[in-house]
Design a protein around this motif. Structure first.
Motif, PDB file in Angstrom:
ATOM      1  N   ARG A   1       0.849  -1.193   0.000  1.00  0.00           N
ATOM      2  CA  ARG A   1       0.000   0.000   0.000  1.00  0.00           C
ATOM      3  C   ARG A   1       0.886   1.245   0.000  1.00  0.00           C
ATOM      4  NH1 ARG A   1      -4.024   0.693  -1.896  1.00  0.00           N
ATOM      5  NH2 ARG A   1      -2.722   2.176  -2.903  1.00  0.00           N
ATOM      6  N   ASP A   2       1.910   1.256   0.873  1.00  0.00           N
ATOM      7  CA  ASP A   2       2.836   2.392   0.935  1.00  0.00           C
ATOM      8  C   ASP A   2       3.540   2.596  -0.406  1.00  0.00           C
ATOM      9  OD1 ASP A   2       2.188   2.700   3.622  1.00  0.00           O
ATOM     10  OD2 ASP A   2       4.031   1.733   4.351  1.00  0.00           O
TER      11      ASP A   2
ATOM     12  N   CYS B   1       2.649   1.585  -3.418  1.00  0.00           N
ATOM     13  CA  CYS B   1       1.698   2.031  -4.448  1.00  0.00           C
ATOM     14  C   CYS B   1       1.368   3.509  -4.260  1.00  0.00           C
ATOM     15  CB  CYS B   1       0.431   1.183  -4.413  1.00  0.00           C
ATOM     16  SG  CYS B   1       0.681  -0.508  -5.005  1.00  0.00           S
ATOM     17  N   ASP B   2       1.179   3.949  -3.017  1.00  0.00           N
ATOM     18  CA  ASP B   2       0.897   5.358  -2.750  1.00  0.00           C
ATOM     19  C   ASP B   2       2.081   6.230  -3.177  1.00  0.00           C
ATOM     20  OD1 ASP B   2      -1.561   4.634  -1.755  1.00  0.00           O
ATOM     21  OD2 ASP B   2      -1.028   4.968   0.350  1.00  0.00           O
TER      22      ASP B   2
ATOM     23  N   SER C   1       2.062   6.974  -6.684  1.00  0.00           N
ATOM     24  CA  SER C   1       0.800   7.593  -7.093  1.00  0.00           C
ATOM     25  C   SER C   1      -0.142   6.594  -7.748  1.00  0.00           C
ATOM     26  CB  SER C   1       1.041   8.792  -8.025  1.00  0.00           C
ATOM     27  OG  SER C   1       1.776   9.781  -7.350  1.00  0.00           O
TER      28      SER C   1
ATOM     29  N   PHE D   1      -2.758   5.008  -6.367  1.00  0.00           N
ATOM     30  CA  PHE D   1      -3.663   4.926  -5.227  1.00  0.00           C
ATOM     31  C   PHE D   1      -4.758   3.884  -5.424  1.00  0.00           C
ATOM     32  CE2 PHE D   1      -2.050   9.316  -5.555  1.00  0.00           C
ATOM     33  CZ  PHE D   1      -1.267   9.318  -4.405  1.00  0.00           C
TER      34      PHE D   1
END
Length: 114
Positions: free
Chosen positions: A43-44, A46-47, A50, A52
């Motif tokens: 998740r980190d 991918c964030d 960008s 999301f």
């Protein structure tokens, strides 16, 4: 343990990465990720990229969809993704077949011009 084939691009990355005993993604403490820990780290990542809309599960589903649309059978999907039943694969193969059949039948919606 059954050894599964690895895509060449992934094998190249593994070969160039310091790895431990069957672990090549490790935490900042040089320990293997737990399942939840890896999901949180993805998740980190991918964030940070960008992306999301991406999740670990979503990326796995995307891989299964791509493979099925490229002709992977239920048995091949089971082998690639480590699934043990066809209940887990038929969603992808059915959708892929349906999409292919629809593409092949679209011309039937328009009468032939003479």
């Amino acid at each position: 343990m059954v050894e599964i084939p690895v895509l060449p691009v992934l094998q190249k990355t593994i070969d160039e990465t310091p790895i431990g005993n069957l672990t090549f993604l490790v935490t900042e403490f040089n320990k293997p990720f737990t399942t939840n820990g890896l999901g949180n780290k993805m998740r980190d990542w991918c964030d940070q990229a960008s992306l999301f809309h991406c999740t670990t599960h979503g990326l796995r589903k995307a891989g299964a969809t791509i493979a099925a649309e490229n002709g992977a059978t239920d048995e091949e999907l089971m082998a690639i993704f480590g699934w043990t039943t066809k209940n887990q694969t038929t969603t992808y193969t059915k959708k892929a077949r349906r999409k292919k059949m629809a593409a092949g039948a679209m011309h039937k919606l328009v009468p032939e011009q003479k």
